[in-house]
Design an enzyme around this catalytic site. Structure first.
Site, mmCIF file in Angstrom:
data_model
loop_
_atom_site.group_PDB
_atom_site.id
_atom_site.type_symbol
_atom_site.label_atom_id
_atom_site.label_comp_id
_atom_site.label_asym_id
_atom_site.label_seq_id
_atom_site.Cartn_x
_atom_site.Cartn_y
_atom_site.Cartn_z
ATOM 1 N N CYS A 1 45.713 -50.582 7.305
ATOM 2 C CA CYS A 1 46.556 -50.938 6.157
ATOM 3 C C CYS A 1 46.959 -49.689 5.391
ATOM 4 C CB CYS A 1 45.839 -51.934 5.255
ATOM 5 S SG CYS A 1 44.215 -51.392 4.701
ATOM 6 N N GLU B 1 43.452 -58.142 -0.210
ATOM 7 C CA GLU B 1 43.755 -56.816 0.337
ATOM 8 C C GLU B 1 44.804 -57.018 1.422
ATOM 9 O OE1 GLU B 1 42.780 -54.156 -0.944
ATOM 10 O OE2 GLU B 1 40.912 -54.581 -2.013
#
Length: 502
Positions: A292, A258
């Site tokens: 993010c 990720e």
């Protein structure tokens, strides 16, 4: 005080093996309160011998844990979720203290782990396989899933509770044990969560299912190279993620990555601008732009560009900056001095490349690591390469576009592919955006922002975001190994594809 509220009377160290807490042989982890810039209580990291103790404990527990029925494994995760509910407030406030996100976001992060625990408990009764029709008479073919082994989990500073929860809760019900290396920037939160894991484990004879080793990048490299960990889950930067993928791949292990996101919102001429303004502001300003999934780019139709910029500027003027635990604060500090420098460097580059700072752009003169949320209009012509980089700060780049095709092409032009969104009242535009020829991101939203995913859907992105999927849907399959079984219940031995061998 917040640790005491969670029953942590002292910090023994940053290493938790199956046989107990260890005062790590590594050095103390320097840790600053991002709000005041003052030192926080230090946690001692682990060394190579501590690492081996944690791994050995996880491997030993796995031998029993993988044979425990999955619904029984779910009982451990249910107990952990209940402990998180009971300690939600002090743990959420500890996230705010150590990481800097505002109180409501800190509490929301703990709620996210609670929700994942609930999801995983239900999942413990739904680890299903398939029955497949065999071409051979009196044969049954089936597909089933088995625990993978000890899982290495490396998490980032910006979600020190939730990302661990996404991995650990689901991996545990799948029958895996978990070794956690958190970010060295948030060791206090990690120790606090591990104490809750210990309480749940003690009630279910499960010490060793959750292990902890705090430390720096050398421990992450050790995890990447360690064949005893069949899977390494890494959340962090693209640069480090590439190193993890390379090292784990060299030993033919699995990775769940990720990595970065350079997320865009498209605003069409028929958009609800009030809705878009609120979503963009939260997406770009929430967590001080350190998610993010933070909104970093806006592609707005030229006919409504001036109005949207004006609305955003007014909204930014209302953002209160300060102590993340104070009532009414909407934006806390950046994580540290390096993040502030990155903010300054990005804006210097933007000005050199022809960008216009519409709002913000300054460091806030006060203790800690505070900056202003910033709006920058990109030049109407020419390159603007700074916007194609991910800057972990509350900077929003605004571009004007002529049509949907141009906006989708610009959305997809960056190497990252995590989250994206469009604001439009047109069904055709919305469907075009989420179609196979639309957004190339792992997340594509219509009339809501890029940030704030629910746990029920698989979370992750494409391209340099890494391709991993965590949390909901069928993300559990990443933590298990697939096995195809064929049972011959007849008295003959027919071969597949009509092969004869006599």
């Amino acid at each position: 005080m917040l640790l005491a509220k969670m029953g942590v009377d002292r910090i023994e160290g940053g290493v938790r093996a199956a046989d107990g807490w260890r005062v790590g042989g590594g050095g103390p982890l320097a840790n600053l309160d991002p709000t005041e810039g003052a030192p926080l209580p230090s946690v001692r990291g682990g060394d190579a011998s501590d690492y081996d103790a944690v791994i050995d404990g996880a491997r030993a527990r796995f031998e029993e844990w993988r044979t425990r029925p999955a619904p029984k494994r779910g009982e451990l995760v249910r107990a952990l979720g209940e402990l998180l509910r009971a300690h939600k407030e002090p743990l959420g406030e500890l996230v705010s203290l150590e990481m800097g996100k505002i109180r409501t976001e800190g509490l929301g992060e703990v709620q996210e782990m609670i929700d994942v625990c609930d999801f995983a408990v239900g999942l413990s009764r739904q680890l299903y396989g398939l029955t497949i029709a065999s071409e051979r008479p009196r044969h049954r073919m089936m597909e089933q899933w088995h625990p993978l082994g000890p899982v290495g989990i490396i998490t980032a500073f910006n979600f020190p509770v939730a990302v661990w929860g996404w991995n650990a809760a689901i991996a545990a019900v799948c029958g895996d044990t978990c070794v956690w290396k958190p970010s060295p920037r948030t060791p206090l939160v990690s120790v606090a969560v591990q104490h809750l894991c210990d309480q749940a484990a003690a009630a279910h004879d499960a010490h060793g299912v959750f292990g902890l080793i705090c430390g720096g990048g050398e421990l992450g490299a050790r995890m990447s190279d360690d064949a005893r960990l069949p899977l390494v889950s890494f959340t962090g930067s693209i640069a480090v993620g590439k190193q993890v993928a390379s090292r784990v791949g060299a030993r033919l292990g699995r990775t769940l990555l990720e990595l970065g996101g350079n997320n865009a919102v498209i605003v069409m001429s028929d958009a609800d601008l009030d809705l878009a303004t609120r979503a963009i502001t939260f997406g770009a300003v929430g967590t001080a732009g350190q998610r993010c999934t933070s909104t970093r780019r806006v592609f707005v139709h030229r006919s409504v560009a001036d109005e949207l910029v004006d609305r955003l500027a007014r909204a930014y003027a209302t953002v209160s900056i300060g102590d993340p635990l104070a009532e009414g604060t909407l934006m806390g500090p950046l994580a540290g001095a390096p993040a502030v420098r990155a903010f300054e460097q990005a804006l210097d580059a933007a000005k050199r490349q022809g960008g216009e700072v519409v709002r913000g752009g300054h460091i806030v003169e006060r203790p800690g690591f505070f900056v202003e949320p910033t709006l920058v209009r990109a030049p109407s012509q020419g390159n603007f390469p700074i916007a194609w980089e991910e800057t972990f700060a509350p900077i929003l780049w605004i571009f004007e576009v002529d049509d949907l095709e141009e906006a989708i092409a610009a959305n997809n032009a960056v190497p990252q592919g995590l989250s994206s969104a469009i604001f439009t009242e047109s069904m055709r535009s919305a469907e075009r955006f989420v179609s196979a020829s639309g957004s190339d991101c792992g997340i594509a939203n219509v009339n809501l922002g890029t940030s704030g995913a629910e746990i029920g859907g698989a979370f992750g992105g494409e391209k340099e975001t890494g391709g991993g999927r965590e949390s909901g849907s069928d993300a559990w399959k990443a933590y298990m190994r697939r096995q195809t079984c064929t049972v011959n219940w007849g008295g003959e031995l027919p071969l597949a594809q009509g092969v004869e061998f006599v």
